[in-house]
Design an enzyme around this catalytic site. Structure first.
Site, short mmCIF file in Angstrom:
data_model
loop_
_atom_site.label_atom_id
_atom_site.label_comp_id
_atom_site.label_asym_id
_atom_site.label_seq_id
_atom_site.Cartn_x
_atom_site.Cartn_y
_atom_site.Cartn_z
N ARG A 22 31.89 -58.55 -63.39
CA ARG A 22 30.50 -58.96 -63.53
C ARG A 22 30.18 -59.50 -64.91
O ARG A 22 29.48 -60.51 -65.05
CB ARG A 22 29.57 -57.79 -63.21
CG ARG A 22 29.43 -57.47 -61.74
CD ARG A 22 28.47 -56.32 -61.53
NE ARG A 22 28.26 -56.08 -60.10
CZ ARG A 22 27.47 -55.15 -59.62
NH1 ARG A 22 26.79 -54.35 -60.44
NH2 ARG A 22 27.31 -54.99 -58.32
N ASP A 52 9.61 -45.97 -68.63
CA ASP A 52 8.58 -44.99 -68.96
C ASP A 52 9.16 -43.61 -69.29
O ASP A 52 8.77 -42.98 -70.27
CB ASP A 52 7.58 -44.88 -67.81
CG ASP A 52 6.97 -46.23 -67.44
OD1 ASP A 52 6.58 -46.95 -68.36
OD2 ASP A 52 6.94 -46.56 -66.25
N GLU A 63 18.95 -43.65 -63.12
CA GLU A 63 19.18 -44.70 -64.11
C GLU A 63 18.58 -44.39 -65.46
O GLU A 63 19.04 -44.92 -66.48
CB GLU A 63 18.63 -46.03 -63.58
CG GLU A 63 19.12 -47.23 -64.35
CD GLU A 63 18.72 -48.55 -63.72
OE1 GLU A 63 18.86 -49.60 -64.39
OE2 GLU A 63 18.25 -48.55 -62.56
N SER A 77 25.35 -46.36 -58.97
CA SER A 77 23.96 -45.91 -58.93
C SER A 77 23.80 -44.77 -57.92
O SER A 77 23.00 -43.85 -58.13
CB SER A 77 23.04 -47.07 -58.57
OG SER A 77 23.51 -47.72 -57.40
N LEU A 78 24.55 -44.82 -56.82
CA LEU A 78 24.51 -43.73 -55.85
C LEU A 78 25.03 -42.45 -56.48
O LEU A 78 24.51 -41.36 -56.21
CB LEU A 78 25.34 -44.09 -54.62
CG LEU A 78 24.80 -45.23 -53.75
CD1 LEU A 78 25.81 -45.59 -52.67
CD2 LEU A 78 23.48 -44.82 -53.12
#
Length: 438
Positions: free
Chosen positions: A160, A95, A251, A267-268
């Site tokens: 990953r 959004d 993010e 992400s931290l």
């Protein structure tokens, strides 16, 4: 050579951070919280942020309201709901990123989405950490073959993107059926495997058992899942976006720290460090402070020596699309299906071109359904929940379309972006930049 990851609550670090920050916010009398409000769009006047337009809830009805603001920090999370498999929550519908795009802010590297290789293939696609593989779990195909040993000497502990790609290929080869994660090798070091799993992985253990699996006795189905968006709203190192007064953190931002292949727990870094920096900048910047982003040394849109003709972004015209009424057929499942097929773990030019066409047509319909000129002739949502779904789908289509174009233009493989038709890295290509033309 130095530990860099913060842990709290065992495997629930994010939950602990969220609870602590929420408590601090609620305890601060200077912070006014508006719940059940949805960001429709940013308000821009004279080239600078002037506020936000919110969709508010009153029972089952809804209404839009403008709120004046000279500073806006977007911390709206990722876009994992673009895909049928995602570790993201239900609200990760792009959004803030879509609103920033519509307002004219630069976005960058939106073709880079990290797919975690092992999420539960059923239920809410709960993330099964690579720490499970670090303890000895192995991946098996439908015949019980441990295939990662054939792909990489590090087997299940390869990066990953390597594991995610192979899981995706195996799933394709077995008709879409998930691969299986087998923790039984851990029993060699832990004879009471059930107790070990409950202690070492309490959250994962509880979730798998809630789905009816006893993973101490049977393999569990897993699949690659959209996990973290490396691209997003382009910012400087203080969280400033390209529109004066607009900031982004977490993010939804593209700070540059992720590169093309995010490391675990970064992400931290984006949430805590850049959230802090964006807050300080928003509070201390003087009116009119402008970050003027410089062009990258190379752009995946402007400098594509291996592409015959880069695809340009042409945002669909909301008022001229004849099939606007068909927007309702583009439900969430169809968006997820098109993104998974054409802008998923492994990509190629023909498939991306098809994805661009389909997403562009759908976005045109969604824009038309929301435009003032068309809203009188197209059936509109009657409840708050229906309106939110309509807006979320439009935002996902917006970001999905921009990401598909950027992926089509990046004719190479780099990090989380894999092209079957361009399997090697091209060092002359760096970042991609995109923005809505006024």
């Amino acid at each position: 050579s130095r530990a860099r990851v913060v842990h709290a609550g065992g495997d629930a670090t994010g939950k602990v951070v969220e609870l602590d920050v929420s408590a601090m916010v609620r305890a601060n009398p200077l912070i006014h919280i508006i719940e059940h409000a949805f960001l429709e769009d940013l308000i821009v006047r004279d080239g600078a942020i002037a506020g936000v337009r919110l969709l508010g809830r009153g029972g089952e009805t809804f209404r839009s309201a403008d709120m004046a603001a000279s500073r806006v920090i977007l911390a709206t999370g990722g876009a994992g709901r673009l895909y049928p498999y995602t570790t993201n929550p239900a609200v990760a519908t792009a959004d803030g990123l879509a609103a920033a795009w519509r307002a004219g802010a630069q976005v960058a590297d939106v073709e880079f989405y990290q797919f975690h290789p092992t999420a539960m293939a059923v239920g809410e696609h709960f993330l099964v950490s690579e720490a499970v593989r670090g303890e000895g779990a192995v991946l098996l195909d439908e015949h019980g073959h441990r295939y990662m040993k054939d792909i990489d000497p590090r087997a299940e502990l390869a990066p990953r993107d390597v594991v995610a790609r192979e899981n995706f290929r195996v799933m394709q080869a077995q008709g879409g059926k998930p691969v299986m994660l087998d923790v039984s090798p851990m029993a060699r070091e832990n004879p009471d495997l059930a107790s070990f799993l409950a202690h070492r992985f309490p959250t994962i253990d509880a979730y798998t058992r809630s789905l009816g699996f006893d993973w101490s006795k049977e393999p569990i189905p897993v699949a690659p899942a959209a996990h973290y968006y490396m691209g997003g709203i382009r910012t400087d190192l203080e969280g400033r976006a390209s529109i004066p007064g607009l900031y982004a953190a977490g993010e939804c931002a593209r700070t540059g720290v992720q590169g093309a292949n995010r490391l675990a727990s970064n992400s931290l870094l984006e949430g805590m460090v850049y959230g802090y920096r964006a807050g300080l900048a928003a509070a201390n910047d003087t009116d009119g402070t402008v970050w003027q982003p410089q062009d990258f040394d190379n752009s995946a849109i402007e400098n594509m020596p291996v592409c015959q003709q880069p695809m340009l972004l042409h945002m669909p015209d909301a008022t001229t699309q004849p099939n606007a009424a068909q927007s309702l057929v583009w439900d969430r499942a169809r968006i997820e299906d098109v993104m998974w097929k054409h802008v998923g773990v492994i990509r190629d030019g023909d498939s991306l071109s098809q994805g661009v066409r389909e997403l562009g047509e759908a976005l045109s319909m969604a824009n038309a359904a929301d435009s003032a000129d068309m809203s009188k002739t197209i059936a509109q949502p009657t409840t708050y929940a229906e309106r939110i779904i309509m807006w979320e789908n439009r935002n996902l289509l917006t970001v999905g379309y921009v990401a598909a174009v950027a992926a089509s233009n990046r004719c190479e493989s780099r990090g989380a972006h894999t092209r079957q038709d361009y399997p090697t890295n091209n060092p002359t290509i760096a970042h991609s930049i995109a923005y809505q033309m006024s």
